[in-house]
Motif scaffolding. Structure first.
Motif, PDB file in Angstrom:
ATOM      1  N   VAL A 180      42.630  58.057 -52.787  1.00  0.00           N
ATOM      2  CA  VAL A 180      43.175  58.103 -51.430  1.00  0.00           C
ATOM      3  C   VAL A 180      44.380  59.031 -51.369  1.00  0.00           C
ATOM      4  O   VAL A 180      44.515  59.863 -50.457  1.00  0.00           O
ATOM      5  CB  VAL A 180      43.548  56.681 -50.955  1.00  0.00           C
ATOM      6  N   ILE A 181      45.259  58.902 -52.354  1.00  0.00           N
ATOM      7  CA  ILE A 181      46.449  59.765 -52.388  1.00  0.00           C
ATOM      8  C   ILE A 181      46.033  61.227 -52.511  1.00  0.00           C
ATOM      9  O   ILE A 181      46.600  62.123 -51.876  1.00  0.00           O
ATOM     10  CB  ILE A 181      47.377  59.354 -53.554  1.00  0.00           C
ATOM     11  N   GLY A 182      44.973  61.486 -53.306  1.00  0.00           N
ATOM     12  CA  GLY A 182      44.509  62.855 -53.487  1.00  0.00           C
ATOM     13  C   GLY A 182      44.004  63.459 -52.194  1.00  0.00           C
ATOM     14  O   GLY A 182      44.212  64.654 -51.923  1.00  0.00           O
ATOM     15  N   VAL A 183      43.347  62.640 -51.374  1.00  0.00           N
ATOM     16  CA  VAL A 183      42.840  63.130 -50.092  1.00  0.00           C
ATOM     17  C   VAL A 183      43.987  63.569 -49.197  1.00  0.00           C
ATOM     18  O   VAL A 183      43.962  64.651 -48.588  1.00  0.00           O
ATOM     19  CB  VAL A 183      41.993  62.039 -49.396  1.00  0.00           C
TER      20      VAL A 183
END
Length: 715
Positions: free
Chosen positions: A710-713
């Motif tokens: 999620v953080i990567g998105v």
């Protein structure tokens, strides 16, 4: 997992032919058992805390010998224990920190010294004097004078100290006078060895109990009209008997004397420092043998006039080395020489400091001045050069620094539950104005330092509520008294709470309930959580002071109607509660109990628990706090409000920001105060709470993958 004294307890079991190695205070503890002591009591305090701590843990050994050990609620109750030696041939010993402990015990000591003792009575006092002391600068000597107590100040050598314990009991029995064994900090912590003797089971003990009480004897009571007879016996019988024993057994030592016709009279406890000073002046060899004649007063009260006169008779001059003021020994020596019609010049406080610890340098300066005046032929250029070099080094350091060292005031431990209480009190005073804070003895006295600077007076252990009694009626705003749970049981319950209730005082009391007498070494008290609660595996990482409600029940039983119990770490709730206590219309005694377990004890339990789980490859979660430097404003209000040693500053990674940003160091124990302060004071929301998971399970790993995705998105 609390502290263990297993190694020290084993040292107490050493027998004849074995060698003890260790510290002075433990050697004295072993000496008590070798002397046939029947009972031991006391109240803990540096530098003698280990004596009672080790005795309590050595219950199996003491049960074998029949020795009774009592942990007393204060020094007065410890001194009262010695009443057993008034009527019975029991050897008893008690211990406490002086001079504050002796002050508390003074009433019992006077009533003990008046009738005198049958069995040997020994008080082991930790003398805490000098710039590094933690108490008021007074000495035990005044009490020995006023109450006619034997005062023993042994030369700091383990074998000698052990012998003096045995002599102290025998001297007490020979003179019917209670004896005080005065141990300075250096004597308590000096290390060495001595040849042990077997422990002696006392003839009367818990294993060999008496059949019945002694016959009634009114003269054994400190009560008129026999008290006048007691006073006459002190000077007419007891002190002469003590002097005979001292002289017969040569308790005071005459050492050295190969050079010159001048002499030194020194308290036994100062002897090691004196020898070191003499070595710097070239007047003692490498083995510590002094070249000048030295009279070592291992018993400083009473002095033996014949010994003093004989030592001074053939001397050109004598220097008296007596630490502290006033100069009791020097004055008595002058009177003794005058009565003996001797004109030997006596120097002392005219050449040595009137107050303060007699360090090696202080003694060396006094010796140098004394020799220059009375024996210039043996004055040492080597010594003068050493003193000059010492002064030059000090000046050189000051010059290199260019300014005074930055202040580093003592602080609460990392994660201490008392720090958030004073942060809350600081916030309250921003709202309602300054409050008179009656401080107390204990860890909470650290709040008198920055960044809190709270506490207008400290009048004695547990005396804070009593000390505000004369202040609060004279102020428009209520005063606040602070005491720990140790101080509450020591003295505060009687002198403060009972008095405030009886007088219907409009008072506010804050009790810091951490479960232990923490400032003296985290010893247990009546409000300490029970052992079964401590060992409950499911709660190993939690604070459990709330499981013991003895303080709250006691307060309610006495009639306290306004009582609040608050989690110490909840700054918002603590702030609101203190504000309510200071502003409510309720006019009686208001008590706030701030609950939070002593962090030292908590870590002693948590760290081994975590280590065991890790060794078994089990899941361990550790809370970690940090600061988001992109959000941190850099005004450092959080540091000024908290003062936590692990809340510091670091350079900002953004080159456009000049001011450093706040950061949480690795020593953080995860108490959460920094974030709680930020919330309570409406500071910047830069603090975050994280969890460090070791040996994660499959759920932890899966949740971590989802979060990273999620953080990567968003990135």
């Amino acid at each position: 997992m609390e502290r263990s004294f297993a190694k020290e307890v084993q040292a107490l079991r050493l027998g004849a032919g074995e060698v003890f190695r260790g510290e002075g205070i433990l050697a004295v503890t072993k000496a008590l058992l070798q002397s046939g002591v029947s009972y031991v009591g006391g109240y803990q305090g540096a530098p003698v805390s280990h004596l009672l701590d080790v005795m309590v843990e050595a219950k199996d050994l003491l049960a074998e010998l029949g020795v009774h050990v009592e942990t007393c609620t204060n020094e007065a109750s410890a001194a009262a224990m010695l009443g057993a030696s008034v009527n019975y041939p029991l050897r008893g010993a008690v211990t406490w920190k002086s001079i504050v402990g002796t002050n508390v015990a003074a009433d019992a000591l006077s009533n003990l010294a008046s009738p005198g003792v049958t069995g040997g009575a020994l008080i082991v006092v930790g003398e805490d004097y000098g710039e590094g002391a933690s108490v008021i600068q007074e000495r035990t000597y005044a009490y020995a004078l006023k109450s006619s107590l034997l005062l023993i100040d042994p030369r700091p050598d383990l074998a000698h100290m052990v012998d003096m314990v045995g002599h102290a009991f025998a001297l007490s029995e020979a003179s019917s006078m209670p004896a005080v064994l005065m141990l300075r900090i250096r004597a308590c912590h000096v290390r060495g060895r001595f040849a042990c003797r077997d422990n002696v089971a006392p003839p009367i003990s818990t294993r060999e109990a008496m059949e019945g009480p002694a016959s009634f004897d009114y003269t054994k009571l400190a009560h008129p009209p026999v008290t006048f007879g007691h006073e006459k016996k002190k000077s007419g019988e007891r002190i002469p008997a003590a002097r005979r024993y001292i002289a017969q057994h040569r308790l005071n030592e005459r050492l050295g004397g190969t050079r010159g016709d001048v002499g030194l009279v020194v308290q036994g406890g100062l002897y090691n420092s004196l020898v070191r000073a003499l070595q710097q002046l070239g007047l003692a060899d490498d083995m510590g043998e002094p070249a000048l004649a030295v009279l070592v007063l291992n018993v400083t009260y009473p002095l033996v006039p014949d010994e003093i006169a004989d030592f001074c008779r053939d001397k050109r001059a004598v220097l008296v080395l007596e630490e502290g003021q006033p100069e009791f020994i020097e004055q008595e020596i002058l009177a003794t020489l005058r009565r003996a019609n001797l004109a030997t010049p006596v120097a002392g406080k005219d050449l040595l400091p009137m107050a303060g610890e007699y360090t090696v340098e202080a003694i060396a300066r006094g010796l140098s001045a004394f020799l220059a005046r009375h024996a210039p032929g043996i004055a040492s250029e080597e010594g003068d050069a050493w003193l000059a070099a010492t002064a030059a080094r000090r000046e050189e350091v000051a010059k290199d620094l260019g300014r005074a060292l930055p202040a580093r005031p003592p602080q609460f431990c990392v994660g201490c539950p008392e720090r958030p209480v004073f942060a809350a009190l600081k916030l309250v005073q921003q709202d309602i104005g300054p409050v008179h804070v009656a401080a107390d003895i204990g860890c909470h006295a650290f709040a008198t330092f920055e960044p809190f600077s709270q506490g207008h007076s400290i009048l004695g252990y547990g005396m804070s509520l009593a000390s505000r009694a004369g202040v609060s009626p004279m102020m428009r705003r209520r005063a606040l008294a602070v005491m720990g749970d140790g101080g509450f049981w020591h003295n505060g319950l009687i002198t403060g709470v009972q008095s405030a209730l009886f007088n219907r005082d409009d008072a506010v009391l804050m009790i810091l309930k951490n479960g232990y007498t923490s400032a003296t070494g985290t010893q247990e008290i009546i409000s300490t959580p029970a052992d079964d609660v401590k060992s409950h595996a499911a709660d190993q990482a939690q604070s459990r002071v709330h499981d013991n409600q003895v303080i709250e029940a006691t307060l309610r039983g006495l009639g306290v109607q306004w009582l609040r119990v608050v989690d110490s770490y909840d700054v918002t709730k603590m702030r609101a509660t203190v504000d309510e206590a200071l502003t409510t219309d309720f006019a009686g005694l208001k008590v706030i109990v701030a609950e939070g377990e002593c962090q030292l004890e908590r870590q002693r339990r948590v760290k081994p628990w975590r280590a065991r789980l890790l060794s078994e490859r089990k899941r361990v979660v550790r809370v970690k706090y940090g600061v988001d430097e992109d959000t941190c404003s850099g005004d450092h209000s959080c540091i000024r409000l908290s003062g936590c040693p692990t809340l510091s500053v670091k350079p900002a990674s953004d080159p456009l920001r000049v001011d450093p940003v706040a950061t949480v160091l690795d020593g953080c124990v995860g108490c959460g105060l920094c974030g709680s302060n930020a919330h309570a004071a409406s500071l910047c929301p830069s603090f975050y709470r994280g969890e460090v998971i070791q040996n994660p399970n499959w759920r932890d790993r899966m949740l971590s993958r989802v979060r990273r995705a999620v953080i990567g998105v968003f990135q």
